[in-house]
Design a protein around this motif. Sequence first.
Motif, short mmCIF file in Angstrom:
data_model
loop_
_atom_site.label_atom_id
_atom_site.label_comp_id
_atom_site.label_asym_id
_atom_site.label_seq_id
_atom_site.Cartn_x
_atom_site.Cartn_y
_atom_site.Cartn_z
N LEU A 1 0.82 -1.21 0.00
CA LEU A 1 0.00 0.00 0.00
C LEU A 1 0.86 1.26 0.00
O LEU A 1 0.51 2.27 -0.62
N THR A 2 2.00 1.19 0.69
CA THR A 2 2.89 2.36 0.80
C THR A 2 3.60 2.64 -0.51
O THR A 2 4.00 3.78 -0.79
N ASP A 3 3.77 1.61 -1.33
CA ASP A 3 4.52 1.74 -2.58
C ASP A 3 3.65 2.40 -3.65
O ASP A 3 3.30 1.78 -4.65
N GLY A 4 3.32 3.68 -3.43
CA GLY A 4 2.48 4.38 -4.38
C GLY A 4 3.07 5.66 -4.91
O GLY A 4 2.50 6.29 -5.81
N LEU A 5 4.22 6.06 -4.37
CA LEU A 5 4.91 7.27 -4.84
C LEU A 5 6.37 6.93 -5.10
O LEU A 5 6.94 6.04 -4.45
N VAL B 1 2.19 1.07 9.19
CA VAL B 1 0.98 0.91 10.01
C VAL B 1 0.01 2.05 9.73
O VAL B 1 -1.19 1.84 9.55
N ILE B 2 0.53 3.27 9.67
CA ILE B 2 -0.32 4.45 9.42
C ILE B 2 -0.99 4.34 8.05
O ILE B 2 -2.19 4.62 7.89
N GLU B 3 -0.23 3.96 7.04
CA GLU B 3 -0.78 3.83 5.68
C GLU B 3 -1.90 2.79 5.65
O GLU B 3 -2.94 3.00 5.02
N ARG C 1 -9.45 12.34 1.13
CA ARG C 1 -9.80 12.54 -0.27
C ARG C 1 -9.50 11.29 -1.09
O ARG C 1 -10.19 11.00 -2.06
N MET C 2 -8.45 10.57 -0.65
CA MET C 2 -8.11 9.31 -1.30
C MET C 2 -7.20 8.54 -0.36
O MET C 2 -6.42 9.13 0.39
N ALA C 3 -7.33 7.25 -0.32
CA ALA C 3 -6.45 6.39 0.47
C ALA C 3 -5.66 5.49 -0.48
O ALA C 3 -6.13 5.18 -1.57
N PRO C 4 -4.43 5.07 -0.07
CA PRO C 4 -3.72 5.31 1.18
C PRO C 4 -3.40 6.79 1.42
O PRO C 4 -3.57 7.62 0.53
N LEU C 5 -2.89 7.08 2.62
CA LEU C 5 -2.76 8.45 3.10
C LEU C 5 -1.91 9.33 2.21
O LEU C 5 -2.19 10.53 2.09
N HIS C 6 -0.86 8.78 1.57
CA HIS C 6 0.00 9.63 0.75
C HIS C 6 -0.77 10.24 -0.42
O HIS C 6 -0.48 11.35 -0.85
N HIS C 7 -1.77 9.53 -0.93
CA HIS C 7 -2.57 10.08 -2.03
C HIS C 7 -3.47 11.21 -1.54
O HIS C 7 -3.80 12.12 -2.30
N HIS C 8 -3.88 11.16 -0.27
CA HIS C 8 -4.69 12.23 0.30
C HIS C 8 -3.95 13.56 0.21
O HIS C 8 -4.52 14.59 -0.19
N PHE C 9 -2.66 13.55 0.58
CA PHE C 9 -1.89 14.78 0.55
C PHE C 9 -1.60 15.22 -0.88
O PHE C 9 -1.50 16.42 -1.15
N GLU C 10 -1.47 14.28 -1.78
CA GLU C 10 -1.34 14.63 -3.20
C GLU C 10 -2.58 15.37 -3.68
O GLU C 10 -2.49 16.38 -4.39
N MET C 11 -3.75 14.85 -3.29
CA MET C 11 -5.01 15.47 -3.71
C MET C 11 -5.21 16.85 -3.08
O MET C 11 -5.97 17.67 -3.59
#
Length: 357
Positions: A181-185, A288-290, A311-321
């Motif tokens: 899940l974390t491997d998105g950026l 764990v957070i992701e 706005r979108m999960a996982p969390l890193h996409h939320h900050f992108e959005m």
Amino acid sequence: MRAILFAGGLALLFSLLGTRVAITVLSRRGYGQEIRDDGPTTHHTKRGTPTMGGIVIIGASVVAYLLAKLITGQVPTASALLLLFLFVGLGAVGFLDDFIKIVKQRSLGLRSKAKMIGQTVIALVFGWLALSPLLEDERGETPASRHLSFIRDFDSWVVPTVLLLLFTWFLITGFSNAVNLTDGLDGLAAGACTMVFCAYTLVNIWQNNQSCTIQPGGACYEVRDPLDLAVVSAAIAGACFGFLWWNASPAQIFMGDTGSLALGGALAGLAILTRTELLLLVIGGLFVIETLSVMLQVGYFKATKGKRIFRMAPLHHHFEMLGWEQVTVVVRFWIITGLAVATGLGIFYAEWVAGVG
């Protein structure tokens, strides 16, 4: 100690050079990444970027470990071989997932049930072997403990084998999926894994120096083969670091499920074999957070019939959005990982100091 340095250095070199070769080979074969249509629009430019780079991470780690043992004239231990089995086995499951994505040209590979079956088989075989009397050493120690552990075993009660296998399955599948899940950026998972595996290398070295076989006492560690586990951990850290050269933004290659499932499983395996299962939740706090962000998003969405927390999960996409640049998200999440690692190592050392006192 020489084996640790050899393993880390060789893995970094093999990964750095091997990834360059992999980019060329995978590009020629058209083994490019498919991108989710519902993801951030900025990711659409990544469609076609070579994937399955995890093959290089796995290959570099295994070859570097074996060469380090050969150079130093040491024999591989049962614990290290078990960890490599878990690492490579989950990587094979991820490879099937990536390959199906490429062949069928879709962003989803293996069906979720098929992927879970593969992860479950590998996790349970690992758990059974780690607890098996067949792998006991001269002291009667098996690679894994029959107790739950934070920094060392909770000795109050012995956990039944069935429950231990269930816990092993939960931790391995949970962390393999968490890293996935974390491997998105670009560079996020590779950079975070580098820090966490370095942390476990230090934990293993400390456990070896304070091993009950060397320095018996109230603060010693009853861990099987800690120094050899440090060699494996250093090799994986070096491979991730070398891969990061090519995976940092703008990424020229992705690790894919091949890499993320293998790395997450190896983290869980290290925690089990070093008797630090619950400490992994601190050291690997980012993962764990992701995962929690996805669980909260899905649960809230179902409970409220369509509303979302993020706005979108996982969390890193939320900050992108929210408009954060991808590099900004990655660097700040690396900082979070560094803080989690520092906290985990601090707790680990503080517990030892308290035990000595």
